[in-house]
Design an enzyme around this catalytic site. Structure first.
Site, PDB file in Angstrom:
ATOM      1  N   SER A 164     -11.769   2.132   1.966  1.00 29.92           N
ATOM      2  CA  SER A 164     -11.646   1.410   3.237  1.00 29.92           C
ATOM      3  C   SER A 164     -12.713   1.869   4.231  1.00 29.92           C
ATOM      4  CB  SER A 164     -10.290   1.691   3.879  1.00 29.92           C
ATOM      5  OG  SER A 164      -9.262   1.285   3.027  1.00 29.92           O
TER       6      SER A 164
HETATM    7  N1  SAH Z   1      -7.780   5.600  -0.766  1.00 30.78           N
HETATM    8  C1  SAH Z   1      -8.859   5.285  -1.670  1.00 30.78           C
HETATM    9  C2  SAH Z   1      -9.171   3.824  -1.734  1.00 30.78           C
HETATM   10  C3  SAH Z   1      -8.130   3.094  -2.369  1.00 30.78           C
HETATM   11  S1  SAH Z   1      -8.491   1.500  -3.006  1.00 30.78           S
HETATM   12  C4  SAH Z   1     -10.095   6.062  -1.342  1.00 30.78           C
HETATM   13  O1  SAH Z   1     -10.144   6.767  -0.339  1.00 30.78           O
HETATM   14  O2  SAH Z   1     -11.049   5.947  -2.124  1.00 30.78           O
HETATM   15  C5  SAH Z   1      -6.913   1.232  -3.718  1.00 30.78           C
HETATM   16  C6  SAH Z   1      -6.635   2.049  -4.951  1.00 30.78           C
HETATM   17  O3  SAH Z   1      -5.277   1.815  -5.313  1.00 30.78           O
HETATM   18  C7  SAH Z   1      -7.490   1.650  -6.151  1.00 30.78           C
HETATM   19  O4  SAH Z   1      -8.120   2.775  -6.693  1.00 30.78           O
HETATM   20  C8  SAH Z   1      -6.460   1.063  -7.124  1.00 30.78           C
HETATM   21  O5  SAH Z   1      -6.795   1.274  -8.478  1.00 30.78           O
HETATM   22  C9  SAH Z   1      -5.208   1.822  -6.719  1.00 30.78           C
HETATM   23  N2  SAH Z   1      -3.949   1.179  -7.103  1.00 30.78           N
HETATM   24  C10 SAH Z   1      -3.653  -0.146  -7.124  1.00 30.78           C
HETATM   25  N3  SAH Z   1      -2.389  -0.334  -7.535  1.00 30.78           N
HETATM   26  C11 SAH Z   1      -1.852   0.910  -7.775  1.00 30.78           C
HETATM   27  C12 SAH Z   1      -0.585   1.362  -8.241  1.00 30.78           C
HETATM   28  N4  SAH Z   1       0.418   0.525  -8.546  1.00 30.78           N
HETATM   29  N5  SAH Z   1      -0.396   2.692  -8.362  1.00 30.78           N
HETATM   30  C13 SAH Z   1      -1.391   3.573  -8.073  1.00 30.78           C
HETATM   31  N6  SAH Z   1      -2.619   3.182  -7.650  1.00 30.78           N
HETATM   32  C14 SAH Z   1      -2.863   1.870  -7.500  1.00 30.78           C
END
Ligand code: SAH
Length: 201
Positions: A52
C-alpha cells in the site's frame, strides 16, 4: 513527499511517523520491481500483489494505537514491510500470508533486517490464528466483502482491529473495530480505500 501525503491525512502518533520514515520500503521489494517504485504510490511485490501507499500504512498503523506490550495479528504479509512497521511498535507480530513464495521471501527479509519478533505463517488467514489468539491488535491488508466474525472473536478485550471491507470494484472502506472491556463491539467506517481482494484457499 511521503511526509506531505502523511501530514495531509493527519497522523497522531509521532512515533508512527518516525518508524515509517526510518524503514526503507524499497528494501522490501525485489530488484525487478524496485525500478517501478514510485515513492508515493503502490509498490508491486509480485504475484499481482502490492504494498500500500505509505500514507495508508501510516494511517492504519496510527489507528491501531500500538504499544510495545501488544501481541499483533496481521493478515496479508506480502513483502513484510507493514509487518516491520508493526514489529517496531509492538511486542510480537504473527503475520499470515497465503502465497507460499511471498511468505518465504518476507520471512527471510525480516530475519535479515533483524526483526526477531515476527512469526510468518503460510496459510489462508481469513479465519485468523486460533492457536495464538487472543490478539491485542489485528490488521488485515486485503479486502473482504464483510467483516470476518471469527477475527472479532480473536480480539482481546480492549482490542482494536482495522481492515478494508467491500467488493473489488466497488467503494471499499477501512473499518475500525473496537472490542470494549465489557465485550461490546464498536464498528466505524473511517476512510474510502482501494485494496486487492482477500484470497480464499
Ligand atoms: N502488507 C503487505 C501488503 C499486502 S498486499 C506489505 O506491506 O507488503 C495483500 C497481501 O495479502 C498479499 O500478499 C496477498 O497474497 C495476501 N493475502 C490475500 N488473501 C490472503 C489470505 N486469505 N490469507 C493471508 N494472506 C492473504
Amino acid at each position: 513527499m511521503i511526509e506531505d501525503q502523511i501530514l495531509k491525512i493527519g497522523i497522531q502518533d509521532k512515533q508512527v511517523l518516525e518508524i515509517i520514515n526510518s524503514i526503507d520500503r524499497q528494501k522490501f521489494v525485489s530488484e525487478e520491481y524496485a525500478q517501478a517504485a514510485n515513492a508515493e504510490g503502490l509498490l508491486p511485490i509480485g504475484h499481482g500483489q502490492t504494498i500500500s501507499q505509505p500514507f495508508i500504512v501510516a494511517f492504519m498503523t496510527d489507528n491501531l494505537k500500538m504499544d510495545t506490550s501488544h501481541k499483533v495479528l496481521e493478515i496479508g504479509t506480502g513483502s513484510g514491510y507493514q509487518s516491520a512497521v508493526l514489529a517496531s511498535l509492538s511486542h510480537h507480530v504473527h503475520t499470515i500470508e497465503v502465497i507460499d513464495e511471498l511468505a518465504k521471501k518476507a520471512s527471510l527479509r525480516l530475519e535479515k533486517f533483524g526483526y526477531n519478533n515476527v512469526t510468518v505463517h503460510i496459510a489462508d488467514g481469513y479465519n485468523g490464528l486460533p492457536d495464538e489468539a487472543p490478539f491485542d491488535r489485528i490488521i488485515v491488508t486485503a479486502a473482504s466483502e464483510e467483516v470476518p466474525e471469527t477475527l472479532i472473536g480473536q480480539l482481546s478485550e480492549g482490542g482494536i482491529m482495522i481492515l478494508p471491507i467491500g467488493k473489488q470494484f466497488e467503494i471499499q472502506y477501512l473499518w475500525l473495530i473496537k472490542k470494549e472491556m465489557d465485550g461490546t463491539i464498536i464498528r466505524e467506517k473511517i476512510l474510502p480505500v482501494r485494496f486487492l481482494p482477500i484470497v480464499r484457499k
